[in-house]
Design a protein around this motif. Structure first.
Motif, PDB file in Angstrom:
ATOM      1  N   VAL A  21       5.186  -7.276  -1.627  1.00  0.00           N
ATOM      2  CA  VAL A  21       4.125  -6.261  -1.741  1.00  0.00           C
ATOM      3  C   VAL A  21       3.535  -5.760  -0.389  1.00  0.00           C
ATOM      4  O   VAL A  21       2.733  -6.446  -0.201  1.00  0.00           O
ATOM      5  CB  VAL A  21       3.137  -6.641  -3.135  1.00  0.00           C
ATOM      6  CG1 VAL A  21       2.189  -5.505  -3.330  1.00  0.00           C
ATOM      7  CG2 VAL A  21       3.812  -7.246  -4.016  1.00  0.00           C
ATOM      8  N   MET A  22       3.962  -4.784   0.179  1.00  0.00           N
ATOM      9  CA  MET A  22       3.413  -4.424   1.373  1.00  0.00           C
ATOM     10  C   MET A  22       2.165  -3.394   1.251  1.00  0.00           C
ATOM     11  O   MET A  22       1.950  -2.738   0.221  1.00  0.00           O
ATOM     12  CB  MET A  22       4.298  -3.482   1.875  1.00  0.00           C
ATOM     13  CG  MET A  22       5.594  -4.260   2.401  1.00  0.00           C
ATOM     14  SD  MET A  22       6.916  -3.275   3.087  1.00  0.00           S
ATOM     15  CE  MET A  22       6.252  -2.751   4.756  1.00  0.00           C
ATOM     16  N   SER A  28       1.384  -9.924  -5.501  1.00  0.00           N
ATOM     17  CA  SER A  28       2.200 -10.702  -5.141  1.00  0.00           C
ATOM     18  C   SER A  28       2.520 -12.027  -5.648  1.00  0.00           C
ATOM     19  O   SER A  28       3.582 -12.632  -5.922  1.00  0.00           O
ATOM     20  CB  SER A  28       2.183 -10.897  -3.584  1.00  0.00           C
ATOM     21  OG  SER A  28       3.205 -11.678  -2.737  1.00  0.00           O
ATOM     22  N   ASP A  29       1.304 -12.618  -5.940  1.00  0.00           N
ATOM     23  CA  ASP A  29       1.111 -14.076  -6.646  1.00  0.00           C
ATOM     24  C   ASP A  29       1.746 -13.889  -7.966  1.00  0.00           C
ATOM     25  O   ASP A  29       2.466 -14.629  -8.467  1.00  0.00           O
ATOM     26  CB  ASP A  29      -0.225 -14.662  -6.490  1.00  0.00           C
ATOM     27  CG  ASP A  29      -0.609 -15.007  -4.916  1.00  0.00           C
ATOM     28  OD1 ASP A  29       0.232 -14.992  -4.147  1.00  0.00           O
ATOM     29  OD2 ASP A  29      -2.020 -15.027  -4.979  1.00  0.00           O
ATOM     30  N   MET A  57       7.838  -3.604  -3.295  1.00  0.00           N
ATOM     31  CA  MET A  57       6.987  -2.633  -3.645  1.00  0.00           C
ATOM     32  C   MET A  57       6.194  -2.455  -2.527  1.00  0.00           C
ATOM     33  O   MET A  57       6.056  -3.178  -1.444  1.00  0.00           O
ATOM     34  CB  MET A  57       6.128  -3.523  -4.763  1.00  0.00           C
ATOM     35  CG  MET A  57       6.523  -3.566  -6.197  1.00  0.00           C
ATOM     36  SD  MET A  57       5.433  -4.614  -7.334  1.00  0.00           S
ATOM     37  CE  MET A  57       4.043  -3.529  -7.253  1.00  0.00           C
ATOM     38  N   GLY A  58       5.186  -1.244  -2.505  1.00  0.00           N
ATOM     39  CA  GLY A  58       4.415  -0.851  -1.424  1.00  0.00           C
ATOM     40  C   GLY A  58       3.186  -0.247  -1.757  1.00  0.00           C
ATOM     41  O   GLY A  58       3.325   0.375  -2.977  1.00  0.00           O
ATOM     42  N   ASN A  90       0.528   6.841   5.221  1.00  0.00           N
ATOM     43  CA  ASN A  90       1.593   6.341   4.303  1.00  0.00           C
ATOM     44  C   ASN A  90       2.353   5.234   5.320  1.00  0.00           C
ATOM     45  O   ASN A  90       3.638   5.465   5.646  1.00  0.00           O
ATOM     46  CB  ASN A  90       2.571   7.506   4.203  1.00  0.00           C
ATOM     47  CG  ASN A  90       3.826   7.032   2.981  1.00  0.00           C
ATOM     48  OD1 ASN A  90       3.646   5.987   2.635  1.00  0.00           O
ATOM     49  ND2 ASN A  90       4.837   7.745   3.042  1.00  0.00           N
ATOM     50  N   ASP A  91       1.718   4.200   5.675  1.00  0.00           N
ATOM     51  CA  ASP A  91       2.431   3.373   6.801  1.00  0.00           C
ATOM     52  C   ASP A  91       3.323   2.291   6.164  1.00  0.00           C
ATOM     53  O   ASP A  91       3.889   1.691   6.971  1.00  0.00           O
ATOM     54  CB  ASP A  91       1.201   2.616   7.627  1.00  0.00           C
ATOM     55  CG  ASP A  91      -0.008   1.938   6.577  1.00  0.00           C
ATOM     56  OD1 ASP A  91       0.254   1.889   5.289  1.00  0.00           O
ATOM     57  OD2 ASP A  91      -0.738   1.400   6.956  1.00  0.00           O
ATOM     58  N   VAL A  92       3.264   2.250   4.920  1.00  0.00           N
ATOM     59  CA  VAL A  92       4.258   1.453   4.152  1.00  0.00           C
ATOM     60  C   VAL A  92       5.438   2.070   3.630  1.00  0.00           C
ATOM     61  O   VAL A  92       6.270   1.446   2.924  1.00  0.00           O
ATOM     62  CB  VAL A  92       3.711   0.532   3.194  1.00  0.00           C
ATOM     63  CG1 VAL A  92       2.683  -0.158   3.185  1.00  0.00           C
ATOM     64  CG2 VAL A  92       3.146   1.618   1.929  1.00  0.00           C
ATOM     65  N   ASP A  93       5.696   3.448   4.067  1.00  0.00           N
ATOM     66  CA  ASP A  93       6.964   4.389   3.568  1.00  0.00           C
ATOM     67  C   ASP A  93       7.011   4.002   1.974  1.00  0.00           C
ATOM     68  O   ASP A  93       8.068   3.792   1.402  1.00  0.00           O
ATOM     69  CB  ASP A  93       8.036   3.785   4.241  1.00  0.00           C
ATOM     70  CG  ASP A  93       8.204   4.230   5.635  1.00  0.00           C
ATOM     71  OD1 ASP A  93       7.536   5.377   5.948  1.00  0.00           O
ATOM     72  OD2 ASP A  93       8.917   3.752   6.426  1.00  0.00           O
TER      73      ASP A  93
END
Length: 276
Positions: A26-27, A49-50, A92-93, A100-103
């Motif tokens: 998860v970015m 993420s957890d 996921m991001g 939009n740094d995680v594309d």
């Protein structure tokens, strides 16, 4: 490798679900101190993420020498992934406009933070992104994800879980080349996905809200964050921190660490914001 994994774990990190047919990441933006919204999104990413990590203890037994306890209890259960996990890897991001740094549109599930009056109102949800393809196979292709609606912060875990279970139940388990979420959606249609999602949720996503992206790259240099603090993002070529002629990067970072002695009140450069 075992010693490396244990050292990572001892540093309060882990490599659990970094590979395999599960949700791998998860970015989000790496600097939660940039704003109150960034802090909320960072916490949301950690919680997701957890929650979406597999529950198996095999990781701890193999890499951390955790003793396996024999008992008469039921066989270990994966409440979301089930016995077979997913047909393929899942990613996921979370993006915080205008960056939009995680594309975000390259992710199986993308979450776009909606900010109104400097407050996080929720997330636009996009699905079915992925840049991979198999050379020479026209049935595989890169694809940007599509926005299907809006959810509140309280709903985001539920929405993410239900989307993953749809991929779990309908993804292609016969041919791995066609097993990513984008192919599952394309085979049945985006309307089918939305209907299936709403049925599993027991409620409907709201209509997507307006947003705007202006950039999608790393932002190097100084950024002002909360509490009047400044953060510096430093370019580290190839992720290598070392001294070279006329560029003594390792020595410089050691000097910073020695000067601050880990005290954030005197930290001229926020080390958690250093980007590779």
């Amino acid at each position: 490798m075992k010693a490396s994994i244990r050292t990572i774990n001892d540093s309060l990190m882990d490599t659990l679900a970094a590979c395999g047919d599960v949700n791998r990441n998860v970015m989000c933006n790496p600097n939660p101190d940039e704003s109150a919204v960034h802090q909320q999104v960072y916490e949301c990413a950690n919680e997701l993420s957890d929650y979406l990590s597999p529950r198996t203890r095999a990781y701890h037994e193999i890499w951390l020498d955790e003793e396996k306890i024999e008992s008469n209890k039921e066989v270990e259960q994966e409440p979301m992934y089930g016995k077979l996990y997913l047909p393929r890897k899942f990613k996921m991001g979370i993006a915080i406009p205008p960056s939009n740094d995680v594309d975000v549109f390259s992710q199986d599930i993308g979450l776009i933070a909606i900010i109104e009056n400097e407050k996080l109102r929720g997330f636009n949800v996009s699905v079915g992104g992925g840049m991979g393809m198999t050379h020479g196979d026209s049935h595989t292709y890169p694809q940007l994800s599509r926005v299907i609606g809006f959810c509140t912060p309280e709903q985001v875990t539920d929405v993410s879980e239900k989307l993953i279970t749809i991929q779990r139940d309908f993804g292609n388990r016969h041919e791995r080349k066609y097993a990513r979420f984008k192919y599952t959606i394309d085979a049945r249609g985006i309307d089918w996905l939305i209907d299936e999602l709403h049925e599993r949720l027991g409620y409907s996503l709201e209509e997507a809200r307006p947003y705007s992206f202006t950039d999608n790259g790393d932002r190097y240099g100084w950024v002002k964050g909360v509490n009047n603090r400044w953060h510096y993002t430093l370019f580290v070529q190839n992720g290598r921190i070392k001294d070279e002629e006329k560029y003594e990067l390792m020595s410089a970072i050691r000097e910073i660490a020695a000067f601050t002695q880990g005290n954030s009140d005197f930290l001229p450069i926020k080390t958690s914001s250093l980007a590779t």
